[in-house]
Design an enzyme around this catalytic site. Structure first.
Site, PDB file in Angstrom:
ATOM      1  N   ARG A   1      48.437  27.261  20.329  1.00 34.53           N
ATOM      2  CA  ARG A   1      49.380  28.374  20.521  1.00 34.53           C
ATOM      3  C   ARG A   1      48.679  29.725  20.415  1.00 34.53           C
ATOM      4  NH1 ARG A   1      54.716  28.686  17.237  1.00 34.53           N
ATOM      5  NH2 ARG A   1      53.263  28.306  15.531  1.00 34.53           N
TER       6      ARG A   1
ATOM      7  N   ARG B   1      48.469  32.840  15.118  1.00 30.89           N
ATOM      8  CA  ARG B   1      49.155  33.056  13.842  1.00 30.89           C
ATOM      9  C   ARG B   1      48.308  32.595  12.671  1.00 30.89           C
ATOM     10  NH1 ARG B   1      55.209  30.878  14.552  1.00 30.89           N
ATOM     11  NH2 ARG B   1      54.715  29.890  12.566  1.00 30.89           N
TER      12      ARG B   1
ATOM     13  N   LYS C   1      60.975  25.836  19.406  1.00 31.49           N
ATOM     14  CA  LYS C   1      62.170  26.641  19.103  1.00 31.49           C
ATOM     15  C   LYS C   1      62.038  28.036  19.717  1.00 31.49           C
ATOM     16  CE  LYS C   1      61.599  26.153  14.606  1.00 31.49           C
ATOM     17  NZ  LYS C   1      60.385  25.316  14.584  1.00 31.49           N
TER      18      LYS C   1
ATOM     19  N   ARG D   1      66.881  25.932   6.836  1.00 25.89           N
ATOM     20  CA  ARG D   1      65.787  24.964   6.683  1.00 25.89           C
ATOM     21  C   ARG D   1      65.961  24.093   5.464  1.00 25.89           C
ATOM     22  NH1 ARG D   1      61.662  28.023   9.712  1.00 25.89           N
ATOM     23  NH2 ARG D   1      59.797  26.760   9.708  1.00 25.89           N
TER      24      ARG D   1
ATOM     25  N   ARG E   1      53.339  21.943   6.946  1.00 29.58           N
ATOM     26  CA  ARG E   1      54.615  22.383   7.525  1.00 29.58           C
ATOM     27  C   ARG E   1      55.405  21.180   8.045  1.00 29.58           C
ATOM     28  NH1 ARG E   1      51.929  26.665  11.256  1.00 29.58           N
ATOM     29  NH2 ARG E   1      53.864  26.698  12.440  1.00 29.58           N
TER      30      ARG E   1
HETATM   31  P1  AP5 Z   1      56.899  27.418  19.854  1.00 32.25           P
HETATM   32  O1  AP5 Z   1      58.009  27.632  20.841  1.00 32.25           O
HETATM   33  O2  AP5 Z   1      56.175  28.600  19.331  1.00 32.25           O
HETATM   34  O3  AP5 Z   1      57.392  26.453  18.673  1.00 32.25           O
HETATM   35  P2  AP5 Z   1      58.289  26.730  17.372  1.00 32.25           P
HETATM   36  O4  AP5 Z   1      59.200  25.570  17.220  1.00 32.25           O
HETATM   37  O5  AP5 Z   1      58.895  28.099  17.451  1.00 32.25           O
HETATM   38  O6  AP5 Z   1      57.161  26.635  16.279  1.00 32.25           O
HETATM   39  P3  AP5 Z   1      56.892  27.516  14.966  1.00 32.25           P
HETATM   40  O7  AP5 Z   1      55.486  27.224  14.552  1.00 32.25           O
HETATM   41  O8  AP5 Z   1      57.264  28.950  15.215  1.00 32.25           O
HETATM   42  O9  AP5 Z   1      57.866  26.872  13.989  1.00 32.25           O
HETATM   43  P4  AP5 Z   1      57.840  26.957  12.447  1.00 32.25           P
HETATM   44  O10 AP5 Z   1      59.169  26.416  12.109  1.00 32.25           O
HETATM   45  O11 AP5 Z   1      56.665  26.289  11.826  1.00 32.25           O
HETATM   46  O12 AP5 Z   1      57.580  28.517  12.177  1.00 32.25           O
HETATM   47  P5  AP5 Z   1      58.533  29.729  11.779  1.00 32.25           P
HETATM   48  O13 AP5 Z   1      57.986  30.936  12.399  1.00 32.25           O
HETATM   49  O14 AP5 Z   1      59.949  29.407  11.979  1.00 32.25           O
HETATM   50  O15 AP5 Z   1      55.846  26.430  20.583  1.00 32.25           O
HETATM   51  C1  AP5 Z   1      54.651  26.027  19.927  1.00 32.25           C
HETATM   52  C2  AP5 Z   1      53.535  25.860  20.965  1.00 32.25           C
HETATM   53  O16 AP5 Z   1      53.857  24.781  21.844  1.00 32.25           O
HETATM   54  C3  AP5 Z   1      53.324  27.081  21.886  1.00 32.25           C
HETATM   55  O17 AP5 Z   1      51.967  27.216  22.161  1.00 32.25           O
HETATM   56  C4  AP5 Z   1      54.120  26.736  23.153  1.00 32.25           C
HETATM   57  O18 AP5 Z   1      53.544  27.349  24.294  1.00 32.25           O
HETATM   58  C5  AP5 Z   1      53.969  25.223  23.205  1.00 32.25           C
HETATM   59  N1  AP5 Z   1      55.122  24.550  23.773  1.00 32.25           N
HETATM   60  C6  AP5 Z   1      56.447  24.852  23.599  1.00 32.25           C
HETATM   61  N2  AP5 Z   1      57.225  23.987  24.272  1.00 32.25           N
HETATM   62  C7  AP5 Z   1      56.384  23.094  24.866  1.00 32.25           C
HETATM   63  C8  AP5 Z   1      56.583  21.944  25.696  1.00 32.25           C
HETATM   64  N3  AP5 Z   1      57.820  21.537  26.047  1.00 32.25           N
HETATM   65  N4  AP5 Z   1      55.491  21.257  26.112  1.00 32.25           N
HETATM   66  C9  AP5 Z   1      54.224  21.658  25.771  1.00 32.25           C
HETATM   67  N5  AP5 Z   1      53.981  22.749  24.992  1.00 32.25           N
HETATM   68  C10 AP5 Z   1      55.048  23.444  24.546  1.00 32.25           C
HETATM   69  O19 AP5 Z   1      58.272  29.805  10.187  1.00 32.25           O
HETATM   70  C11 AP5 Z   1      57.009  30.140   9.681  1.00 32.25           C
HETATM   71  C12 AP5 Z   1      57.026  30.151   8.155  1.00 32.25           C
HETATM   72  O20 AP5 Z   1      57.964  31.139   7.686  1.00 32.25           O
HETATM   73  C13 AP5 Z   1      57.493  28.840   7.495  1.00 32.25           C
HETATM   74  O21 AP5 Z   1      56.421  27.927   7.345  1.00 32.25           O
HETATM   75  C14 AP5 Z   1      58.010  29.360   6.138  1.00 32.25           C
HETATM   76  O22 AP5 Z   1      56.951  29.644   5.249  1.00 32.25           O
HETATM   77  C15 AP5 Z   1      58.672  30.688   6.534  1.00 32.25           C
HETATM   78  N6  AP5 Z   1      60.098  30.524   6.864  1.00 32.25           N
HETATM   79  C16 AP5 Z   1      60.674  30.778   8.083  1.00 32.25           C
HETATM   80  N7  AP5 Z   1      62.006  30.525   8.035  1.00 32.25           N
HETATM   81  C17 AP5 Z   1      62.268  30.092   6.778  1.00 32.25           C
HETATM   82  C18 AP5 Z   1      63.450  29.648   6.123  1.00 32.25           C
HETATM   83  N8  AP5 Z   1      64.631  29.568   6.769  1.00 32.25           N
HETATM   84  N9  AP5 Z   1      63.346  29.267   4.826  1.00 32.25           N
HETATM   85  C19 AP5 Z   1      62.180  29.332   4.150  1.00 32.25           C
HETATM   86  N10 AP5 Z   1      61.016  29.728   4.708  1.00 32.25           N
HETATM   87  C20 AP5 Z   1      61.064  30.107   6.023  1.00 32.25           C
HETATM   88 MG    MG Z   2      58.706  29.864  16.308  1.00 33.41          MG
END
Ligand code: AP5
Ligand code: MG
Length: 221
Positions: free
Chosen positions: A130, A163, A16, A91, A174
């Site tokens: 990552r 992270r 994402k 979410r 997750r």
């Molecule tokens: P990346 O692009 O960083 O992936 P991402 O989908 O952004 O992953 P996140 O870990 O950020 O998602 P998440 O939903 O767990 O975390 P969030 O911060 O939203 O890519 C990942 C890796 O893969 C990188 O190394 C990249 O280089 C690589 N990559 C990317 N594309 C690739 C490809 N095509 N091929 C190969 N490699 C690739 O949330 C974190 C926490 O915050 C949650 O757990 C929760 O506690 C809280 N939170 C956030 N939003 C909410 C909400 N709405 N409600 C409640 N709690 C929330």
């Molecule tokens: Mg992210």
């Protein structure tokens, strides 16, 4: 043309944030990542950050009312009036319902939901590798997208960081949380005619982005 009000859906590590970086550069939409906003609050030690920290470290969701409040304030800012890109929100079904309600107050609606689909084992591998830049936010992967010099950002030379929630145990939680609480949104948005799927498994970021661009172009808002 009216605004593109876009949501990126997908499990942890689905790409994402990576796709958001590409979309923002081409479409000029403000990138609204609840994960980034919550991590900033944790780093600053605000009351909200202290409340969110424990849930984030275990890979559980922060309470709906907390994130809904954050997003409501952000979407009221002027730069979001001409379109926005939500990453990591909604979410849960109550978050999606709250989003619909807050947008309809200002005559807006979600126009595109892009679901990035990646098999669970690949998610775990990606998360383990990552790294990100604490200065500019650029995301890397030690296996799939390494920086030119190990451990240093290509853009500004800052030392890359990992992270706090990027460990295998938390990632598996997750993924479980995504399947139980977030995957029902696929049906929610499918029923509203705004859901499109992009296949991310085994595809490079640019190959995924080609699909995303087709989705955003196919059904202009
Ligand atoms: P990346 O692009 O960083 O992936 P991402 O989908 O952004 O992953 P996140 O870990 O950020 O998602 P998440 O939903 O767990 O975390 P969030 O911060 O939203 O890519 C990942 C890796 O893969 C990188 O190394 C990249 O280089 C690589 N990559 C990317 N594309 C690739 C490809 N095509 N091929 C190969 N490699 C690739 O949330 C974190 C926490 O915050 C949650 O757990 C929760 O506690 C809280 N939170 C956030 N939003 C909410 C909400 N709405 N409600 C409640 N709690 C929330
Ligand atoms: Mg992210």
């Amino acid at each position: 043309m009216s605004a593109r009000n876009v949501i990126l859906l997908g499990g942890p590590g689905a790409g994402k944030g990576t796709q958001a970086g590409l979309i923002v550069a081409d479409y000029g939409l403000p990138h609204i990542s609840t994960g980034e906003m919550l991590r900033a609050a944790v780093a600053k030690g605000t009351a909200m950050g202290r409340e969110a920290q424990r849930s984030m470290e275990s890979g559980s969701l922060v309470p709906d009312e907390v994130v809904i409040g954050v997003v409501r304030d952000r979407l009221a800012e002027p730069d979001a009036a001409a379109g926005f890109l939500l990453d990591g929100f909604p979410r849960t079904v109550p978050q999606a319902e709250a989003l619909d309600a807050m947008l309809s107050e200002t005559g807006r609606a979600v126009t595109h939901v892009v679901a990035i689909e990646v098999p669970a084992e690949e998610l775990v591998q990606r998360i383990a590798g990552r790294r990100s830049c604490p200065v500019c936010g650029r995301i890397y992967n030690v296996t799939f997208d390494p920086p030119r010099s190990a451990g240093l950002c290509d853009v500004d030379g800052a030392e890359l960081v990992q992270r706090a929630d990027d460990n295998e145990e938390t990632v598996r939680n997750r993924i479980r949380v995504y399947e139980e609480q977030t995957a029902p949104l696929l049906g929610y948005y499918e029923a509203r005619g705004v859901l499109e799927r992009a296949f991310g498994g085994g595809k490079r970021p640019d190959e995924v982005y080609a699909q995303v661009k087709r989705i955003l172009a196919d059904r202009p808002a």
